[in-house]
Design a protein around this motif. Structure first.
Motif, PDB file in Angstrom:
ATOM      1  N   GLN A  12       1.308   2.494   7.553  1.00  0.00           N
ATOM      2  CA  GLN A  12       2.440   2.280   6.660  1.00  0.00           C
ATOM      3  C   GLN A  12       3.504   1.402   7.311  1.00  0.00           C
ATOM      4  OE1 GLN A  12       2.855   2.975   3.546  1.00  0.00           O
ATOM      5  NE2 GLN A  12       5.003   2.323   3.407  1.00  0.00           N
ATOM      6  N   LYS A  13       3.732   1.621   8.604  1.00  0.00           N
ATOM      7  CA  LYS A  13       4.753   0.859   9.317  1.00  0.00           C
ATOM      8  C   LYS A  13       4.379  -0.612   9.439  1.00  0.00           C
ATOM      9  CE  LYS A  13       7.217   0.694  13.762  1.00  0.00           C
ATOM     10  NZ  LYS A  13       7.335   1.314  15.109  1.00  0.00           N
ATOM     11  N   LYS A  14       3.104  -0.892   9.668  1.00  0.00           N
ATOM     12  CA  LYS A  14       2.640  -2.268   9.848  1.00  0.00           C
ATOM     13  C   LYS A  14       1.842  -2.734   8.635  1.00  0.00           C
ATOM     14  CE  LYS A  14       2.367  -1.686  14.869  1.00  0.00           C
ATOM     15  NZ  LYS A  14       1.516  -1.792  16.076  1.00  0.00           N
ATOM     16  N   ARG A  15       2.328  -2.338   7.470  1.00  0.00           N
ATOM     17  CA  ARG A  15       1.587  -2.623   6.249  1.00  0.00           C
ATOM     18  C   ARG A  15       1.352  -4.111   6.046  1.00  0.00           C
ATOM     19  NH1 ARG A  15       4.314  -0.020   1.158  1.00  0.00           N
ATOM     20  NH2 ARG A  15       6.013  -1.227   2.091  1.00  0.00           N
ATOM     21  N   ARG A  16       2.331  -4.947   6.356  1.00  0.00           N
ATOM     22  CA  ARG A  16       2.190  -6.380   6.134  1.00  0.00           C
ATOM     23  C   ARG A  16       1.263  -7.039   7.147  1.00  0.00           C
ATOM     24  NH1 ARG A  16       8.424  -8.344   4.730  1.00  0.00           N
ATOM     25  NH2 ARG A  16       8.685  -7.039   2.862  1.00  0.00           N
ATOM     26  N   GLU A  17       1.071  -6.390   8.282  1.00  0.00           N
ATOM     27  CA  GLU A  17       0.224  -6.965   9.330  1.00  0.00           C
ATOM     28  C   GLU A  17      -1.146  -6.298   9.391  1.00  0.00           C
ATOM     29  OE1 GLU A  17       2.372  -6.508  12.933  1.00  0.00           O
ATOM     30  OE2 GLU A  17       4.153  -7.565  12.221  1.00  0.00           O
ATOM     31  N   SER A  18      -1.401  -5.357   8.531  1.00  0.00           N
ATOM     32  CA  SER A  18      -2.646  -4.598   8.606  1.00  0.00           C
ATOM     33  C   SER A  18      -3.822  -5.429   8.124  1.00  0.00           C
ATOM     34  CB  SER A  18      -2.542  -3.319   7.764  1.00  0.00           C
ATOM     35  OG  SER A  18      -2.325  -3.643   6.405  1.00  0.00           O
ATOM     36  N   SER A  19      -5.005  -5.045   8.570  1.00  0.00           N
ATOM     37  CA  SER A  19      -6.222  -5.716   8.139  1.00  0.00           C
ATOM     38  C   SER A  19      -6.667  -5.140   6.794  1.00  0.00           C
ATOM     39  CB  SER A  19      -7.328  -5.536   9.183  1.00  0.00           C
ATOM     40  OG  SER A  19      -7.761  -4.190   9.197  1.00  0.00           O
ATOM     41  N   THR A  20      -7.652  -5.779   6.202  1.00  0.00           N
ATOM     42  CA  THR A  20      -8.113  -5.344   4.887  1.00  0.00           C
ATOM     43  C   THR A  20      -8.770  -3.966   4.930  1.00  0.00           C
ATOM     44  OG1 THR A  20     -10.185  -6.544   5.254  1.00  0.00           O
ATOM     45  CG2 THR A  20      -8.450  -7.703   4.072  1.00  0.00           C
ATOM     46  N   SER A  21      -9.350  -3.604   6.074  1.00  0.00           N
ATOM     47  CA  SER A  21     -10.029  -2.312   6.180  1.00  0.00           C
ATOM     48  C   SER A  21      -9.058  -1.150   6.365  1.00  0.00           C
ATOM     49  CB  SER A  21     -11.018  -2.333   7.353  1.00  0.00           C
ATOM     50  OG  SER A  21     -12.072  -3.221   7.097  1.00  0.00           O
ATOM     51  N   ASP A  22      -7.789  -1.451   6.678  1.00  0.00           N
ATOM     52  CA  ASP A  22      -6.831  -0.382   6.917  1.00  0.00           C
ATOM     53  C   ASP A  22      -6.624   0.497   5.693  1.00  0.00           C
ATOM     54  OD1 ASP A  22      -6.451  -0.908   9.546  1.00  0.00           O
ATOM     55  OD2 ASP A  22      -4.530  -1.939   9.328  1.00  0.00           O
ATOM     56  N   ILE A  23      -6.799  -0.047   4.524  1.00  0.00           N
ATOM     57  CA  ILE A  23      -6.623   0.755   3.314  1.00  0.00           C
ATOM     58  C   ILE A  23      -7.699   1.842   3.235  1.00  0.00           C
ATOM     59  CG2 ILE A  23      -7.992  -0.835   1.872  1.00  0.00           C
ATOM     60  CD1 ILE A  23      -6.109  -0.150  -0.430  1.00  0.00           C
ATOM     61  N   PHE A  24      -8.916   1.526   3.653  1.00  0.00           N
ATOM     62  CA  PHE A  24      -9.980   2.532   3.691  1.00  0.00           C
ATOM     63  C   PHE A  24      -9.724   3.545   4.807  1.00  0.00           C
ATOM     64  CE2 PHE A  24     -12.251  -1.334   2.090  1.00  0.00           C
ATOM     65  CZ  PHE A  24     -12.445  -0.881   0.799  1.00  0.00           C
ATOM     66  N   ILE A  25      -9.226   3.057   5.936  1.00  0.00           N
ATOM     67  CA  ILE A  25      -8.918   3.948   7.046  1.00  0.00           C
ATOM     68  C   ILE A  25      -7.835   4.941   6.654  1.00  0.00           C
ATOM     69  CG2 ILE A  25      -8.024   4.035   9.405  1.00  0.00           C
ATOM     70  CD1 ILE A  25      -9.252   1.246   9.813  1.00  0.00           C
ATOM     71  N   ALA A  26      -6.836   4.474   5.902  1.00  0.00           N
ATOM     72  CA  ALA A  26      -5.755   5.358   5.467  1.00  0.00           C
ATOM     73  C   ALA A  26      -6.283   6.482   4.590  1.00  0.00           C
ATOM     74  CB  ALA A  26      -4.690   4.548   4.719  1.00  0.00           C
ATOM     75  N   HIS A  27      -7.156   6.153   3.642  1.00  0.00           N
ATOM     76  CA  HIS A  27      -7.706   7.185   2.768  1.00  0.00           C
ATOM     77  C   HIS A  27      -8.634   8.119   3.535  1.00  0.00           C
ATOM     78  CE1 HIS A  27      -6.315   5.922  -1.271  1.00  0.00           C
ATOM     79  NE2 HIS A  27      -6.163   4.753  -0.663  1.00  0.00           N
ATOM     80  N   LEU A  28      -9.361   7.594   4.501  1.00  0.00           N
ATOM     81  CA  LEU A  28     -10.203   8.435   5.343  1.00  0.00           C
ATOM     82  C   LEU A  28      -9.351   9.395   6.164  1.00  0.00           C
ATOM     83  CD1 LEU A  28     -13.051   9.097   6.358  1.00  0.00           C
ATOM     84  CD2 LEU A  28     -12.785   7.290   8.065  1.00  0.00           C
ATOM     85  N   SER A  29      -8.201   8.943   6.629  1.00  0.00           N
ATOM     86  CA  SER A  29      -7.296   9.805   7.387  1.00  0.00           C
ATOM     87  C   SER A  29      -6.736  10.915   6.512  1.00  0.00           C
ATOM     88  CB  SER A  29      -6.155   8.969   7.987  1.00  0.00           C
ATOM     89  OG  SER A  29      -6.640   8.054   8.946  1.00  0.00           O
ATOM     90  N   VAL A  30      -6.401  10.595   5.269  1.00  0.00           N
ATOM     91  CA  VAL A  30      -5.928  11.630   4.328  1.00  0.00           C
ATOM     92  C   VAL A  30      -7.011  12.687   4.135  1.00  0.00           C
ATOM     93  CG1 VAL A  30      -5.275  12.077   1.934  1.00  0.00           C
ATOM     94  CG2 VAL A  30      -4.307  10.112   3.143  1.00  0.00           C
ATOM     95  N   LEU A  31      -8.227  12.239   3.956  1.00  0.00           N
ATOM     96  CA  LEU A  31      -9.344  13.162   3.779  1.00  0.00           C
ATOM     97  C   LEU A  31      -9.520  14.050   5.008  1.00  0.00           C
ATOM     98  CD1 LEU A  31     -12.765  12.183   2.259  1.00  0.00           C
ATOM     99  CD2 LEU A  31     -12.684  13.453   4.390  1.00  0.00           C
TER     100      LEU A  31
END
Length: 304
Positions: free
Chosen positions: A64-83
C-alpha cells in the motif's frame, strides 16, 4: 467407517460428520498413541500465527505504501496475504478443537477456512502466469499491463475460492477431495512449468558475452528459490495423497498428514519472509524485467 471422521489439516481427506458427533473424544485423544505428528503440526501452527500474521500485515502495508512503484504481481501478492492472514487467525479455534472441544459446530468454521487455504495456490498460479508473460512474452505483457484483466482474474479467483469453501463447509461436494486433488495437481504442474521456463530463459547468457546481465542474474537466483518453495510446499501432498491406502489409517491420519500439511501450511510464513527479505515476493524476477525491459530484451532473444 473408523473414528477418524474429522479433518484438521488444510487438505480435506475426510469430513467430520455434519449432522452429529460420532465420538466424544477429542482429536488429540484419538491420536494420543502417536502424538508426534500432531505436536509437530501444532508447533507449526503457532509459528504461522505468531510470524505469519505480522509478516503478511507488513507485506500489505508495504504494498500500500509503495503502490505507485509496485510491480504488476503485487496485486496478487496482496490478496494472497489477506488470505494467509485469515487462515492464520483461525489457529486458536483449531487448537481448541483438536485438544479440548468435542462439538461439531466449530468444524463448520474450520472447514470453511481450510477450503480458503486449500485454494490459495490459485493466487500463486496467477503470480506465476504474470511473471511468465513478463519474461517470455514481454510484448503481450506490456499490452495487458494496464488493462482490466488482473481485477477480473482476482474476482474470478475469489469467487471460486469462496464457493468451494462454502461447499466444503456444509458438505455440498461429496467428492471434494477429488476436486482438490485435480486442482492442486493442475496448479502444481502449471507453476512448475512457468517457473522452470522463466529460469531457463533468465539463465541464458547474451550472445558474445561472458556474463549475464546483473538484473537477469539476480532474477534467475530468485526464481530458483521460488521454484524450490513451490516444490517444498506442494509436492508432498501431491506425491503422498494417491498412496494413502498403503498406510494404516492410524499412521496416515495421525502422523503423515499432519507432518505433510504442516509444511504446506507453512507457506503462510515463508512467502511474507521472502517478500520482506528480498524486496519482492514471487514477483521480484518479473519486476526486474518490467523495470528494465529494453535492457533485458537486449540481453537475450528469449525475452524478445
Amino acid at each position: 467407517m473408523d473414528n477418524f471422521t474429522y479433518i484438521n489439516s488444510s487438505l480435506l481427506i475426510s469430513h467430520r460428520p455434519l449432522n452429529s458427533s460420532q465420538t466424544d473424544k477429542t482429536v488429540y485423544a484419538i491420536c494420543a498413541h502417536i502424538p508426534a505428528g500432531l505436536f509437530f503440526y501444532l508447533s507449526l501452527g503457532f509459528l504461522n500465527m505468531f510470524l505469519g500474521i505480522p509478516g503478511n500485515v507488513i507485506v500489505l502495508w508495504l504494498i500500500q505504501k509503495k503502490r505507485r512503484e509496485s510491480s504488476t504481481s503485487d496485486i496478487f501478492i496482496a490478496h494472497l496475504s489477506v488470505l494467509d492472514v485469515c487462515f492464520c487467525l483461525i489457529f486458536p479455534l483449531e487448537f481448541a478443537s483438536i485438544v479440548y472441544l468435542t462439538t461439531s459446530t466449530n468444524w463448520y468454521v474450520l472447514r470453511f477456512f481450510y477450503g480458503v487455504k486449500d485454494f490459495s495456490p490459485l493466487f500463486l498460479s496467477c503470480i506465476s502466469l504474470d511473471r511468465y508473460l513478463a519474461v517470455m512474452h514481454p510484448i503481450i505483457f506490456t499490452k495487458l499491463k494496464d488493462t482490466w484483466h488482473r481485477p477480473v482474474c482476482i474476482g474470478v479467483t475469489w469467487f471460486v475460492i469462496l464457493v468451494c469453501s462454502a461447499g466444503k463447509c456444509v458438505g455440498t461436494f461429496p467428492d471434494f477431495d477429488r476436486v482438490f486433488t485435480v486442482m492442486i495437481l493442475t496448479v502444481f504442474v502449471f507453476m512448475v512449468f512457468c517457473n522452470i521456463s522463466i529460469l531457463r530463459a533468465l539463465r541464458q547468457s547474451a550472445p558474445g558475452r561472458d556474463k549475464r546481465h546483473p538484473i537477469k542474474k539476480k532474477a534467475c537466483k530468485m526464481v530458483l528459490i521460488i521454484l524450490m518453495i513451490v516444490v517444498f510446499n506442494y509436492l508432498p501432498p501431491v506425491v503422498l495423497y494417491p498412496f494413502q491406502d498403503y498406510f494404516s489409517p492410524d499412521i496416515f491420519k495421525c502422523y503423515i498428514q499432519y507432518i505433510v500439511f504442516g509444511f504446506m501450511d507453512l507457506s503462510s510464513v515463508i512467502q511474507p519472509i521472502l517478500y520482506l527479505s528480498q524486496g519482492k515476493l514471487p514477483a521480484c524476477c518479473c519486476s526486474g524485467v518490467e523495470n528494465d525491459t529494453e535492457r533485458a530484451n537486449a540481453d537475450s532473444p528469449a525475452n524478445a
